[in-house]
Design a protein around this motif. Structure first.
Motif, PDB file in Angstrom:
ATOM      1  N   ALA A  46      -9.473  60.968  13.773  1.00 59.29           N
ATOM      2  CA  ALA A  46      -9.036  62.365  13.868  1.00 59.29           C
ATOM      3  C   ALA A  46      -7.998  62.706  12.804  1.00 59.29           C
ATOM      4  O   ALA A  46      -8.026  63.797  12.220  1.00 59.29           O
ATOM      5  CB  ALA A  46      -8.472  62.639  15.264  1.00 59.29           C
ATOM      6  N   LYS A  47      -7.092  61.781  12.536  1.00 58.09           N
ATOM      7  CA  LYS A  47      -6.023  62.041  11.563  1.00 58.09           C
ATOM      8  C   LYS A  47      -6.536  62.080  10.124  1.00 58.09           C
ATOM      9  O   LYS A  47      -5.820  62.515   9.218  1.00 58.09           O
ATOM     10  CB  LYS A  47      -4.921  60.987  11.708  1.00 58.09           C
ATOM     11  N   HIS A  48      -7.767  61.643   9.904  1.00 61.71           N
ATOM     12  CA  HIS A  48      -8.369  61.768   8.578  1.00 61.71           C
ATOM     13  C   HIS A  48      -8.890  63.179   8.315  1.00 61.71           C
ATOM     14  O   HIS A  48      -9.090  63.564   7.156  1.00 61.71           O
ATOM     15  CB  HIS A  48      -9.524  60.769   8.424  1.00 61.71           C
ATOM     16  N   ILE A  49      -9.110  63.949   9.383  1.00 61.40           N
ATOM     17  CA  ILE A  49      -9.752  65.253   9.195  1.00 61.40           C
ATOM     18  C   ILE A  49      -8.844  66.232   8.470  1.00 61.40           C
ATOM     19  O   ILE A  49      -9.315  67.063   7.680  1.00 61.40           O
ATOM     20  CB  ILE A  49     -10.225  65.819  10.554  1.00 61.40           C
ATOM     21  N   LEU A  54      -5.485  58.893   4.673  1.00 60.80           N
ATOM     22  CA  LEU A  54      -6.497  58.929   3.615  1.00 60.80           C
ATOM     23  C   LEU A  54      -7.279  57.623   3.628  1.00 60.80           C
ATOM     24  O   LEU A  54      -6.711  56.553   3.883  1.00 60.80           O
ATOM     25  CB  LEU A  54      -5.837  59.128   2.246  1.00 60.80           C
ATOM     26  N   PRO A  55      -8.576  57.671   3.360  1.00 64.52           N
ATOM     27  CA  PRO A  55      -9.398  56.468   3.449  1.00 64.52           C
ATOM     28  C   PRO A  55      -8.944  55.370   2.494  1.00 64.52           C
ATOM     29  O   PRO A  55      -8.515  55.652   1.368  1.00 64.52           O
ATOM     30  CB  PRO A  55     -10.800  56.967   3.069  1.00 64.52           C
ATOM     31  N   ALA A  83      -3.658  69.477  17.381  1.00 68.05           N
ATOM     32  CA  ALA A  83      -2.758  69.358  18.528  1.00 68.05           C
ATOM     33  C   ALA A  83      -2.721  67.900  18.963  1.00 68.05           C
ATOM     34  O   ALA A  83      -3.741  67.203  18.939  1.00 68.05           O
ATOM     35  CB  ALA A  83      -3.253  70.228  19.679  1.00 68.05           C
ATOM     36  N   PHE A  84      -1.524  67.448  19.375  1.00 72.84           N
ATOM     37  CA  PHE A  84      -1.325  66.038  19.698  1.00 72.84           C
ATOM     38  C   PHE A  84      -1.042  65.858  21.186  1.00 72.84           C
ATOM     39  O   PHE A  84      -1.085  66.793  21.976  1.00 72.84           O
ATOM     40  CB  PHE A  84      -0.179  65.484  18.852  1.00 72.84           C
TER      41      PHE A  84
END
Length: 271
Positions: A46-49, A54-55, A83-84
């Protein structure tokens, strides 16, 4: 709208990758839930979206922009609202409408436009009557809805919820799910990370993660027909689905489409 192309990610000092060769496409207007046990990689994905991560290898593309291109970071984060878990950590002022206005104010949006955005965002999450309330008087579910209103005031195209219901009681989770479903019905693309299998029932597609990999994907009906694969990922179908399957073993004829208590009651006692 969102594309993961053979993405691998490894945290510093970690012995193994948190994501391994993940490929996933999420279409505009789709409602996707990502499930998995703790450590499965769902929150990392989710945090990559929105480029928070970053990959290490591979590419993540959002609305045609690569998250690893620094010049696109701001534009991507304007497209993606996130949202977290803890609603208290996402609220920055003491009054509801001031909190919702905080983001647009920081973007330098004109005051009259901010007023319109705040009113629209509060209406979208069903919190218009609480505009002048003190934030600390709200329940957990109401606070999470205010956090989402603050995101909506920024006019994103994608809403990502990273276990946003994890710290809420059942009533708060129900309020949050109702709000998210309404936003999806109005055209919002939604990606929801959750540990509660019951929350997947109303989505378009479920993505099951285990050990940093996608191990199963499909509609809720399709995914719940794979209890052995879910068990391998330390997951179980929702309670209603388990009741449905138990009733089948003693002779009841019930459809695979029965996923909720209301649907189960309707098939057992048709009008």
């Amino acid at each position: 709208m969102i594309q993961f192309d053979h993405v691998t990610f490894q945290y510093e000092k970690a012995e193994t990758p948190a994501l391994t060769d993940v490929s996933l496409v999420i279409e505009q207007g789709e409602f996707v839930t990502i499930v998995g046990h703790n450590g499965s990689g769902k929150s990392t994905l989710a945090k990559h979206i929105n480029g928070l991560l970053l990959p290490t290898e591979g590419v993540v593309t959002v609305c045609g922009m690569r998250t690893d291109h620094e010049e696109d970071t701001l534009a991507i984060r304007q497209k993606v609202g996130m949202a977290f878990q803890n609603p208290d950590n996402q609220l920055v002022t003491t009054v509801v409408e001031e909190d919702v206005a905080f983001g647009p104010e920081n973007l330098g949006i004109a005051p009259n436009e901010i007023r319109v955005r705040v009113d629209e965002a509060l209406a979208a999450v069903g919190m218009s009557d609480y505009a002048t309330f003190a934030v600390h008087h709200l329940s957990g579910g109401q606070k999470q809805r205010i956090a989402i209103a603050g995101i909506l005031a920024l006019k994103p195209e994608i809403l990502v919820l990273d276990e946003a219901s994890a710290m809420l009681d059942p009533s708060g989770r129900a309020e949050l799910l109702e709000t998210v479903s309404k936003l999806h019905d109005e055209g919002m693309t939604v990606v929801m990370v959750t540990q509660y299998m019951e929350e997947t029932v109303g989505c378009d597609r479920v993505v099951v993660m285990n050990g940093g990999r996608i191990v199963l994907t499909g509609t809720p009906t399709e995914v719940f027909q794979q209890p052995e694969l879910l068990a391998e990922s330390n997951l179980v179908p929702p309670e209603t689905v388990r009741i449905r399957d138990t009733l089948r073993t003693i002779g009841f004829t019930l459809s695979d489409r029965v996923l909720t208590a209301e649907q189960l009651a309707e098939e057992l006692c048709p009008s």
